[in-house]
Scaffold this motif. Structure first.
Motif, PDB file in Angstrom:
ATOM      1  N   ASP A 252       0.790  -1.054  -0.017  1.00 16.06           N
ATOM      2  CA  ASP A 252      -0.047   0.063   0.003  1.00 16.06           C
ATOM      3  C   ASP A 252       0.867   1.322  -0.226  1.00 16.06           C
ATOM      4  N   VAL A 253       0.870   1.854  -1.125  1.00 17.57           N
ATOM      5  CA  VAL A 253       1.863   3.153  -1.285  1.00 17.57           C
ATOM      6  C   VAL A 253       1.081   4.386  -1.058  1.00 17.57           C
ATOM      7  N   GLY A 254      -0.322   4.158  -0.882  1.00 20.22           N
ATOM      8  CA  GLY A 254      -1.306   5.468  -0.541  1.00 20.22           C
ATOM      9  C   GLY A 254      -1.479   6.087  -1.905  1.00 20.22           C
ATOM     10  N   GLY A 255      -1.765   7.408  -1.772  1.00 25.32           N
ATOM     11  CA  GLY A 255      -1.978   8.274  -2.946  1.00 25.32           C
ATOM     12  C   GLY A 255      -3.589   7.914  -3.966  1.00 25.32           C
ATOM     13  N   GLY A 256      -4.332   7.202  -2.873  1.00 25.41           N
ATOM     14  CA  GLY A 256      -5.881   7.101  -3.272  1.00 25.41           C
ATOM     15  C   GLY A 256      -6.535   8.439  -3.509  1.00 25.41           C
ATOM     16  N   GLU A 257      -6.352   9.377  -2.691  1.00 26.92           N
ATOM     17  CA  GLU A 257      -7.106  10.488  -2.523  1.00 26.92           C
ATOM     18  C   GLU A 257      -6.405  11.439  -3.805  1.00 26.92           C
ATOM     19  N   ARG A 260      -8.055   9.978  -7.022  1.00 27.41           N
ATOM     20  CA  ARG A 260      -9.425  10.371  -7.074  1.00 27.41           C
ATOM     21  C   ARG A 260      -9.524  11.747  -7.664  1.00 27.41           C
ATOM     22  N   SER A 261      -8.778  12.678  -7.046  1.00 23.61           N
ATOM     23  CA  SER A 261      -8.880  14.038  -7.499  1.00 23.61           C
ATOM     24  C   SER A 261      -8.447  14.383  -8.897  1.00 23.61           C
ATOM     25  N   ALA A 262      -7.360  13.741  -9.102  1.00 27.58           N
ATOM     26  CA  ALA A 262      -6.812  14.032 -10.615  1.00 27.58           C
ATOM     27  C   ALA A 262      -7.532  13.400 -11.493  1.00 27.58           C
TER      28      ALA A 262
END
Length: 410
Positions: A252-257, A260-262
């Motif tokens: 899990d490297v993160g970056g989900g938000e 979604r925003s991009a």
């Protein structure tokens, strides 16, 4: 000296006589066969000229012959068109044209050579078309110069018609919806399968409906509305047997938000014009490691299904545009690495994830096969093809068997 002058006068007289005789002979032999013979057609029917004015060169620019007839009010009767929108076919000799169409309500539309077939029929009834077809001598100085005029009447009696590229659609496919006939509005479709973006065509409209990998099998009702037209269409979704593979757990490297925003705002925006042409091309020469729809298992537990094609792209390989369009996103995201999104129009977009480097910028136009960047080892190269937010199988578009290629010439 006097004899010389007399001889010169005689020679001049002889030359004049020869030239005059030649001109007279050529003039007598110049007839209407020299005029353009290829007919002007409308709706596949040959139009009959009811007026013309032509000048035919006989001896350079010194002698010419004229054929003319004033236009009249005679109207050629073409009958009724019920199945297809009549098109004006102008032969090669036409270098300029004026077209005028009068609708049943008296509305008059005017166009020229370049847009003579762009008139949109919005009502049934009696129409009249006036055409003046010209030929100039700009390309061939020895050609006749002038025009033919045509006047014809016809009746439009085209009921709206809806055609699906397929009435049975497998999961992962795209269904084209063609709407033709006399229409009094712009179409919309209500469906639980996804949003349909329509484009204007010469005969009506064409829209594209996504049938994503997890669409429920069975009959689906499409509620079509176009002005006063309301029609229910049944589309049967068939299940696709997707493979199941075991994959290692991903960190899990993160970056989900950030993702979604991009990316998510791109699902609902874009060009209404069709920018692609023909089949799509693979963005990588590598083999497909993971096919669309494949169920992925991690330690015996289902972790999801593939929403695109995953390629075994070589390190440093150039990643190319699958089709023509406009770049609406180009950058690096924590979750997907180098990311490029191409808007192909009508809600159709290509999403390419996992690039090592990105070589395009937002707002740039690309053609099929143009370089987008390079692949690397940090991420897997993934290609998604979506309509709105719904993913579809890119392989069908790559094979040329997608609804995106349905009746493209219309």
């Amino acid at each position: 000296m006097r004899k010389l002058l007399l001889w010169l006068v005689m020679v001049a007289a002889m030359v004049a006589a020869i030239l005059g005789g030649t001109a007279a002979f050529l003039y007598s032999r110049t007839d209407e066969d020299r005029l353009p013979q290829q007919p002007v057609q409308f709706g596949g029917l040959t139009l009959i000229a009811n007026g013309w004015d032509w000048t035919i060169p006989v001896l350079g620019d010194k002698v010419s012959k004229t054929y003319e007839s004033p236009t009249n009010l005679t109207v050629q009767k073409l009958g009724t068109f019920t199945d297809t929108t009549p098109a004006l076919t102008l032969p090669d000799w036409v270098t300029a044209a004026e077209v005028q169409i009068t609708a049943p309500d008296g509305t008059v539309w005017s166009g020229g050579l370049a847009d003579c077939n762009t008139y949109a029929y919005t009502q049934n009834g009696a129409y009249q078309i006036l055409v003046t077809a010209h030929h100039s001598d700009s390309d061939a100085p020895g050609d006749p110069v002038g025009w033919y005029a045509y006047r014809a009447g016809y009746t439009m009696a085209m009921n709206p018609k809806v055609t699906l590229s397929s009435e049975r659609a497998p999961q992962g496919s795209i269904v084209a919806i063609q709407l033709s006939g006399i229409l009094d509005g712009e179409p919309t479709v209500e469906s639980d399968l996804g949003e349909v973006w329509f484009r204007k065509t010469a005969t009506g409209y064409m829209g594209y409906l996504p049938v994503t990998y997890n669409a429920e099998g069975g009959d689906h009702t499409l509620q079509l509305t176009c002005g006063t037209l309301q029609k229910e269409i049944t589309l049967t979704v068939t299940r696709t047997l997707y493979d199941t593979v075991s994959v290692p757990a991903e960190e899990d490297v993160g970056g989900g938000e950030e993702f979604r925003s991009a990316i998510w705002p791109l699902y609902t925006t874009g060009s209404s014009a069709k920018l692609w042409n023909g089949r799509f091309e693979a963005p990588s020469a590598g083999a497909v490691n993971l096919a669309y729809g494949t169920t992925q298992m991690v330690d015996g537990q289902r972790s999801g299904q593939a929403t695109g094609l995953t390629y075994a792209a070589a390190d440093g390989e150039t990643v190319t545009a699958p089709q023509a369009g406009n770049i609406v996103f180009a950058g690096t995201l924590t979750l997907t690495g180098g990311t490029v999104v191409i808007d192909h129009g009508c809600g159709v977009k290509s999403y390419l994830y996992g690039l090592e480097t990105v070589g395009v910028v937002r707002g740039q136009s690309v053609s099929t096969g143009d370089p987008l960047g390079t692949a690397g080892t940090s991420h897997s190269l993934i290609y998604e093809l979506r309509i709105g937010s719904k993913s579809t199988d890119p392989q069908l578009a790559l094979n040329g068997s997608s609804g995106l290629q349905f009746r493209e010439a219309e």
